[in-house]
Design an enzyme around this catalytic site. Structure first.
Site, mmCIF file in Angstrom:
data_model
loop_
_atom_site.group_PDB
_atom_site.id
_atom_site.type_symbol
_atom_site.label_atom_id
_atom_site.label_comp_id
_atom_site.label_asym_id
_atom_site.label_seq_id
_atom_site.Cartn_x
_atom_site.Cartn_y
_atom_site.Cartn_z
ATOM 1 N N SER A 99 0.848 -1.181 0.000
ATOM 2 C CA SER A 99 0.000 0.000 0.000
ATOM 3 C C SER A 99 0.891 1.241 0.000
ATOM 4 O O SER A 99 1.955 1.257 0.611
ATOM 5 C CB SER A 99 -0.907 0.021 1.234
ATOM 6 N N HIS A 104 2.340 14.486 -6.269
ATOM 7 C CA HIS A 104 3.281 15.257 -7.082
ATOM 8 C C HIS A 104 2.596 16.573 -7.438
ATOM 9 O O HIS A 104 1.397 16.592 -7.728
ATOM 10 C CB HIS A 104 3.659 14.513 -8.366
ATOM 11 N N CYS A 127 -4.265 -2.171 -0.121
ATOM 12 C CA CYS A 127 -4.754 -3.545 -0.208
ATOM 13 C C CYS A 127 -5.289 -3.937 1.155
ATOM 14 O O CYS A 127 -5.078 -3.246 2.145
ATOM 15 C CB CYS A 127 -3.650 -4.502 -0.658
#
Length: 250
Positions: A99, A104, A127
């Site tokens: 995970s 950005h 997950c």
């Protein structure tokens, strides 16, 4: 399957759930100096340290642990932060590295019409039972968002105790189902969903246009009527082009 019904799994939940954003802020700066100041402001407001703090909040919201942080500020502008995370209740070390959260930033400006844009690209991929949808509203509120595009997808499968594969473990018709009332009140929204592939896409456009929200280092009273009309036209065109992802004839 109802939202309260739980699947009795055989072993670990192997589904991967990914929530991805592109969040846009659109501004107008009158001069080259103002555009330079805008980029400096954005770099300071959303530097790697500030983005790390935002992602720490996300980690708390989705009830996860931070395993590792990588962050970087860029020259001339922009920043990135990536966190490797794990489920707090998870004790199986083999699954702790699947995970992550990353962000950005992409500030940009062009002298042609004074328009400056800032895009933050964010992904929360988990997950197990961790749901990235829990962080949806917080992330939208964390940025000054004129346009938001959101993607949510569930990949892979998990098995129940009878060996039957499940390709999604919760009910969802639209990302809009998980937006709070205050967010829904602020934005016009449009969906493009591929239900059979568990792919959900929502585009969001701020309903109200207020030129004061978009002016950087210039007051609305400093513009003549003609200047104001031209700036409004350019801003609305920019916002529309970003929302519809196509250029408009000028």
């Amino acid at each position: 399957m109802s939202t309260n019904q739980k699947i009795q799994l055989h072993g670990f939940n192997n589904l991967t759930k990914s929530l991805s954003f592109s969040i846009y802020d659109i501004s107008w700066a009158k001069s080259d100096q103002h555009r330079s100041e805008y980029l400096s402001y954005i770099d300071k407001q959303y530097n790697a340290n500030r983005l790390t703090a935002i992602l720490h909040e996300v980690v708390e919201i989705i009830d996860a642990n931070v395993l590792n942080i990588s962050r970087q500020d860029y020259e001339p502008q922009g920043a990135s932060v990536t966190m490797l995370i794990s489920e707090r209740s998870q004790t199986l070390a083999a699954h702790l590295d699947k995970s992550h959260i990353c962000v950005h930033t992409y500030p940009e400006s062009h002298p042609h019409n004074g328009i400056s844009t800032f895009r933050a690209d964010i992904e929360v991929s988990t997950c197990g039972i961790i749901s990235p949808l829990k962080a949806l509203n917080f992330l939208i509120h964390s940025f000054d968002s004129d346009v938001v595009t959101v993607d949510y997808r569930v990949r892979g499968f998990t098995r129940d105790v009878n060996g039957v594969k499940h390709y999604i473990d919760h009910q969802i018709n639209s990302i809009q189902d998980y937006l709070t009332a205050d967010v829904q009140e602020l934005y016009e929204m449009m969906d493009v969903n591929v239900y059979q592939e568990n792919i959900f896409h929502t585009k969001m456009l701020l309903k109200a246009f207020d030129i004061k929200r978009h002016l950087f280092a210039t007051g609305v009273n400093e513009l003549s009527n003609n200047e104001r009309l031209a700036v409004e036209q350019n801003l609305k065109r920019e916002i529309s082009e970003i929302f519809y992802a196509r250029n408009v004839s000028r």
